[in-house]
Design an enzyme around this catalytic site. Structure first.
Site, PDB file in Angstrom:
ATOM      1  N   HIS A  82       0.877  -1.175   0.000  1.00 15.03           N
ATOM      2  CA  HIS A  82       0.000   0.000   0.000  1.00 15.03           C
ATOM      3  C   HIS A  82       0.915   1.226   0.000  1.00 15.03           C
ATOM      4  O   HIS A  82       2.026   1.172   0.555  1.00 15.03           O
ATOM      5  CB  HIS A  82      -0.831  -0.054   1.285  1.00 15.03           C
ATOM      6  CG  HIS A  82      -1.886   0.994   1.402  1.00 15.03           C
ATOM      7  ND1 HIS A  82      -1.622   2.292   1.756  1.00 15.03           N
ATOM      8  CD2 HIS A  82      -3.227   0.927   1.223  1.00 15.03           C
ATOM      9  CE1 HIS A  82      -2.751   2.978   1.800  1.00 15.03           C
ATOM     10  NE2 HIS A  82      -3.742   2.169   1.476  1.00 15.03           N
ATOM     11  N   ASP A 132       2.886  -4.113   8.367  1.00  8.31           N
ATOM     12  CA  ASP A 132       1.731  -3.261   8.118  1.00  8.31           C
ATOM     13  C   ASP A 132       0.503  -4.149   8.328  1.00  8.31           C
ATOM     14  O   ASP A 132       0.148  -4.952   7.465  1.00  8.31           O
ATOM     15  CB  ASP A 132       1.818  -2.722   6.683  1.00  8.31           C
ATOM     16  CG  ASP A 132       0.521  -2.101   6.206  1.00  8.31           C
ATOM     17  OD1 ASP A 132      -0.473  -2.111   6.957  1.00  8.31           O
ATOM     18  OD2 ASP A 132       0.500  -1.618   5.061  1.00  8.31           O
ATOM     19  N   GLN A 175      -4.662  -4.564   7.115  1.00  9.00           N
ATOM     20  CA  GLN A 175      -5.666  -5.510   6.621  1.00  9.00           C
ATOM     21  C   GLN A 175      -5.609  -6.836   7.368  1.00  9.00           C
ATOM     22  O   GLN A 175      -6.393  -7.736   7.081  1.00  9.00           O
ATOM     23  CB  GLN A 175      -5.453  -5.789   5.126  1.00  9.00           C
ATOM     24  CG  GLN A 175      -5.673  -4.611   4.225  1.00  9.00           C
ATOM     25  CD  GLN A 175      -7.127  -4.147   4.180  1.00  9.00           C
ATOM     26  OE1 GLN A 175      -8.046  -4.895   4.515  1.00  9.00           O
ATOM     27  NE2 GLN A 175      -7.332  -2.915   3.791  1.00  9.00           N
ATOM     28  N   LYS A 198     -10.477   0.044  10.565  1.00 13.53           N
ATOM     29  CA  LYS A 198     -10.645  -1.173   9.741  1.00 13.53           C
ATOM     30  C   LYS A 198     -11.185  -2.329  10.575  1.00 13.53           C
ATOM     31  O   LYS A 198     -11.356  -3.444  10.069  1.00 13.53           O
ATOM     32  CB  LYS A 198      -9.319  -1.552   9.084  1.00 13.53           C
ATOM     33  CG  LYS A 198      -8.829  -0.457   8.127  1.00 13.53           C
ATOM     34  CD  LYS A 198      -7.958  -0.999   7.056  1.00 13.53           C
ATOM     35  CE  LYS A 198      -7.209   0.089   6.319  1.00 13.53           C
ATOM     36  NZ  LYS A 198      -7.943   0.590   5.152  1.00 13.53           N
ATOM     37  N   CYS A 245      -4.676   2.255  -3.942  1.00 16.43           N
ATOM     38  CA  CYS A 245      -3.495   2.715  -3.178  1.00 16.43           C
ATOM     39  C   CYS A 245      -2.294   1.789  -3.353  1.00 16.43           C
ATOM     40  O   CYS A 245      -1.416   1.741  -2.486  1.00 16.43           O
ATOM     41  CB  CYS A 245      -3.813   2.881  -1.694  1.00 16.43           C
ATOM     42  SG  CYS A 245      -4.884   4.261  -1.350  1.00 16.43           S
TER      43      CYS A 245
END
Ligand code: PLP
Length: 405
Positions: free
Chosen positions: A120, A196, A199, A222, A363
């Site tokens: 991303h 990261d 998600q 999220k 993104c």
């Protein structure tokens, strides 16, 4: 039965919205989830209650706020499996967490940062900017989205790498990364690992201490929580080495006109008054998710992805991105329709059927540019998504391909 009970939809007031007379179908949860009622309640309660300055004001309202804020930190600590509360830093979002590490890390001349080619923008641009300033060398590891990360290739590329930054789950393909093996290889090569987790955390239980990751970043919005809040986990030894890129109120024990003595962790990394509302909402969101169960949520979204994948696979010219098996894509289904503009189809879904999907480069611009790939459409599912909605989505795509194609 692997699907969640649809009564869960009652927890999400946004689902009462109607679009042009039809119930809204929200299939963009990978971008941001709808907010759960207990999250909204927690934020309202905080705002209506005794609200003062955390960590600074010793009066009753200040102490009550400090208690709530540090209570929320403890919730995040437990959620991620961190050993100590001081290893949790509150930030605005995943993007800020990654930037905090990028701009505060004690880089040495010649340091290399390795990322994958599926990042991303939030886990690419900070490293790219550091590289442009000559502070690090940025290397990119290619990942075949259908096959997943090649650990042998990773091992070869880790030579001389100071920091490896990679996603837990790709927001484009939904594939996940084997963090335990990755950390083992990276540490053996002397590299620090930043994950990261934007998600990842919704559907993948995380135990940062057991995994041994050095940094793990995620955003509350999220996981049914509010925007403007998130957390960075950092192993204490790693966080101690950061030289805060933001300095100011709340970070110092003492200061003169020439110098300052910084607070211990995590305060010295949390400059300025924090977003108390987001932190309260974030803790409530974590508790909501924990009650739901990340594994149960994962099974639910995979089941929906299976329905969507079977349906879309029967439509001529639809090409699903990433692995064919929906199990490997979790909550995410990105696709192209050969010869058709993604934007036109996405707009048609919204305008004609109230079905909201994401379209564009999601993104992950660099990947689309390198592959010369056309814009994609991404449908993403969450706890409140139903099989009925997914079937409606498939039927509308089929109709749109017929009509627009
Ligand atoms: N990383 C990944 C994989 C994402 O999917 C996202 C958001 O879509 C981000 C980072 C950035 O998250 P935020 O905008 O909350 O900082």
């Amino acid at each position: 039965m692997t699907l969640l009970d649809p009564s869960i939809r009652g927890d999400f007031p946004a689902l009462e919205q109607r679009l042009r007379g039809r119930p809204a179908v929200y299939l963009d949860s990978a971008c941001t989830t709808l907010r759960a009622e207990p999250v909204i309640q927690a934020m309202v309660e905080l705002q209506r209650g005794p609200l003062g300055c955390h960590g600074r004001s010793a009066h009753s309202f200040g102490r009550a706020t400090s208690l709530a804020y540090e209570g929320a930190r403890e919730v995040v600590r437990g959620f991620l499996g961190a050993r100590e509360a001081r290893e949790i830093v509150f930030v605005r979002n995943t993007t800020e967490a990654i930037n905090l590490v990028a701009w505060s890390f004690p880089w040495r001349p010649g340091d290399a940062v390795l990322t994958t080619d599926l990042e991303h923008n939030s886990n690419l641009l900070p490293w790219q900017r550091l590289a442009r300033q000559g502070r690090v060398v940025h290397r990119v590891l290619r990942v075949d989205p259908a096959a997943g990360l090649d650990l042998a290739a990773l091992q070869r590329r880790l030579q001389g790498v100071r920091l490896l930054a990679l996603p837990h789950v790709s927001n484009l393909f939904g594939i996940d990364f084997p963090l335990a093996e990755v950390v083992r290889l990276a540490h053996r090569a002397g590299a620090v690992v930043l994950v990261d987790g934007a998600q990842g955390v919704a559907t993948h239980p995380v135990d940062v201490a057991a995994l041994g990751v050095d940094f793990y970043a995620f955003s509350f919005h999220k996981i049914f929580g509010p925007g403007g809040g998130g957390a960075l986990y950092g192993r204490a030894e790693q966080l101690e080495t950061l030289r805060p890129f933001l300095a100011g109120g709340g970070t110092v024990e003492s200061a003169t006109y020439d110098d300052a003595r910084f607070e211990p962790l995590p305060m010295r990394l949390e400059a300025g008054v924090g977003n108390y509302e987001a932190v309260a909402g974030g803790a409530a969101a974590i508790q909501y998710l924990q009650k739901l169960g990340q594994r149960r949520l994962h099974r639910h979204v995979v089941e929906l992805n299976r329905i969507a994948t079977q349906g879309l696979s029967r439509i001529d010219r639809v090409e699903i991105l990433g692995p064919a098996d929906p199990e490997k894509r979790g909550s995410i289904l990105s696709f192209h329709v050969r010869g058709m503009q993604a934007e036109g189809l996405a707009r048609m879904l919204d305008h004609s059927a109230g079905i909201m999907v994401r379209h564009g480069k999601l993104c992950v611009h660099a990947w689309f540019d390198a592959q010369r790939a056309p814009d994609a459409i991404r449908a993403s599912f969450s706890a409140y998504t139903t099989p009925d909605e997914v079937q409606r989505f498939v039927r509308t795509v089929a109709g749109g391909v017929d009509m627009l194609g």
